[in-house]
Design an enzyme around this catalytic site. Structure first.
Site, PDB file in Angstrom:
ATOM      1  N   ILE A  36      18.895  29.369  66.607  1.00 17.77           N
ATOM      2  CA  ILE A  36      18.671  30.602  66.164  1.00 17.77           C
ATOM      3  C   ILE A  36      18.201  31.729  67.044  1.00 17.77           C
ATOM      4  O   ILE A  36      18.592  32.785  67.112  1.00 17.77           O
ATOM      5  CB  ILE A  36      17.624  30.399  64.871  1.00 17.77           C
ATOM      6  N   ARG A  74       8.736  29.799  60.592  1.00 13.42           N
ATOM      7  CA  ARG A  74       7.773  29.315  59.554  1.00 13.42           C
ATOM      8  C   ARG A  74       6.511  30.152  59.606  1.00 13.42           C
ATOM      9  O   ARG A  74       6.010  30.470  60.561  1.00 13.42           O
ATOM     10  CB  ARG A  74       7.296  27.815  59.658  1.00 13.42           C
ATOM     11  N   GLU A  82       3.654  29.592  51.048  1.00 11.49           N
ATOM     12  CA  GLU A  82       4.717  30.147  50.147  1.00 11.49           C
ATOM     13  C   GLU A  82       4.993  29.130  49.136  1.00 11.49           C
ATOM     14  O   GLU A  82       4.242  27.805  48.963  1.00 11.49           O
ATOM     15  CB  GLU A  82       6.059  29.509  51.017  1.00 11.49           C
ATOM     16  N   HIS A 118      11.841  34.351  52.132  1.00  7.62           N
ATOM     17  CA  HIS A 118      12.239  33.222  52.771  1.00  7.62           C
ATOM     18  C   HIS A 118      13.775  33.010  52.373  1.00  7.62           C
ATOM     19  O   HIS A 118      14.095  31.949  51.749  1.00  7.62           O
ATOM     20  CB  HIS A 118      11.416  32.019  52.322  1.00  7.62           C
TER      21      HIS A 118
HETATM   22  O1  GLV Z   1      13.874  27.130  56.066  1.00  2.00           O
HETATM   23  C1  GLV Z   1      14.892  26.956  56.364  1.00  2.00           C
HETATM   24  C2  GLV Z   1      15.397  25.925  56.984  1.00  2.00           C
HETATM   25  O2  GLV Z   1      14.525  25.070  57.459  1.00  2.00           O
HETATM   26  O3  GLV Z   1      16.451  25.961  57.575  1.00  2.00           O
END
Ligand code: GLV
Length: 305
Positions: free
Chosen positions: A146, A222, A251, A269
């Site tokens: 990511i 997170r 959450e 999320h």
């Molecule tokens: O929160 C999303 C994931 O863990 O891919």
């Protein structure tokens, strides 16, 4: 949902509907379960695993597995799988969306158009010109799949990109040896680090202070990575200029003190919530479950187990 249809057609699926398994299933049913499908951020400790005496695999839908007690799973020889990289592009897109929406105050701007009070936008301190993307220093914390996609997107926006991660990679971005050094350098901190005990509250008052009054923080990892109280304080007293948040400490809940602030843009999320990433995550789940029931190693196993 297509995933449920596919999973139901190949496996016998017992759905807890989000409730604790003991409330939904009899001891008999629990004792027959061999694999569990879960969201990686949901807490899954030794005690919960012990409800399932035959459990052999925990398969996380998504890339994260921070909720799973990996030591407890390893102690029982339970394999843990996830969907590495499956939603990376869509999470990186949400990071960019939040950054642009936050730095350009798009939700505030939207209201001026809707209310017809266009002229008032010219007087609003919230609408004063902000730094643009070209030349802006963007710090990426975490250089997994990511983080890399966020960095590439920021470079395409002509920003300067720096990063901090445990490992220095051969990448065309400036490496910083600590989060402190990255925060001193950048004006937007993009949090893309894997969550866990080591990263709990690492983005604290000190790190936020280093971003400065024109600084922004964007979190798509997170909620646990940011100290949410310190964030509320930094946003309220203008230690930083704003934040874009897709994830929260508790959450599904964002504290009132946070949601009352105008200089934050929120999402519930939804980083990985695109059709293509759902398909990719489902494929990883199905491949993991199929391999497990065929007695083979999980193709998308969590590496550290
Ligand atoms: O929160 C999303 C994931 O863990 O891919």
């Amino acid at each position: 949902m297509a995933d449920k249809v596919l999973i139901y057609s190949r496996f016998e699926l017992l759905d807890t509907g989000g409730k604790p398994p003991r409330e939904v299933f009899s001891a008999d049913e629990l004792s027959g379960i061999r694999a569990m499908l879960t969201a990686g951020g949901s807490p899954l400790g030794a005690e919960a695993m012990d409800l399932f005496p035959k459990l052999g695999a925990i398969v996380c839908y998504g890339t994260g597995y921070d909720g799973v007690d990996l030591k407890a799973a390893a102690a029982r020889n339970i394999a843990v799988g996830h969907s590495p990289g499956a939603n990376a592009a869509s999470v990186a897109d949400i990071a960019m969306t939040l950054m642009l929406a936050t730095t350009r105050r798009i939700l505030v701007a939207d209201q001026y158009v809707r209310s017809g009070d266009w002229a008032a936008s010219k007087q609003s301190p919230m609408m004063r010109p902000q730094a643009g993307m070209p030349g802006r220093r963007i710090g990426v914390y975490g250089m997994g799949e990511i983080g890399r996609k966020i960095a590439a997107r920021c470079a395409a926006f002509e920003s300067e990109v720096g990063y901090f991660s445990r490992t220095k990679y051969d990448l065309p971005y400036q490496y910083f040896p600590s989060l402190e050094a990255l925060a001193d350098w950048c004006s937007v901190l993009m949090i893309a680090v894997r969550a866990g005990g080591e990263t709990q509250h690492v983005v604290n008052a000190d790190i936020l202070g280093r971003l400065g009054a024109d600084g922004y923080v964007v979190n798509i990892s997170r909620g646990s990575v940011i100290d949410e109280r310190a964030l509320v304080a930094a946003l309220t007293d203008k230690t930083i200029a704003g934040a874009g948040l897709d994830v929260f400490e508790k959450e599904p809940h964002a504290p009132d003190a946070l949601t009352a602030l105008p200089n934050v843009v929120f999402a519930p999320h939804i980083g990985g919530h695109t059709l293509d990433s759902h398909v990719a995550m489902q494929n990883c789940v199905l491949a993991n479950l199929t391999a497990f029931f065929e007695g083979k190693p999980l193709p998308y196993a969590v590496k550290s187990v």
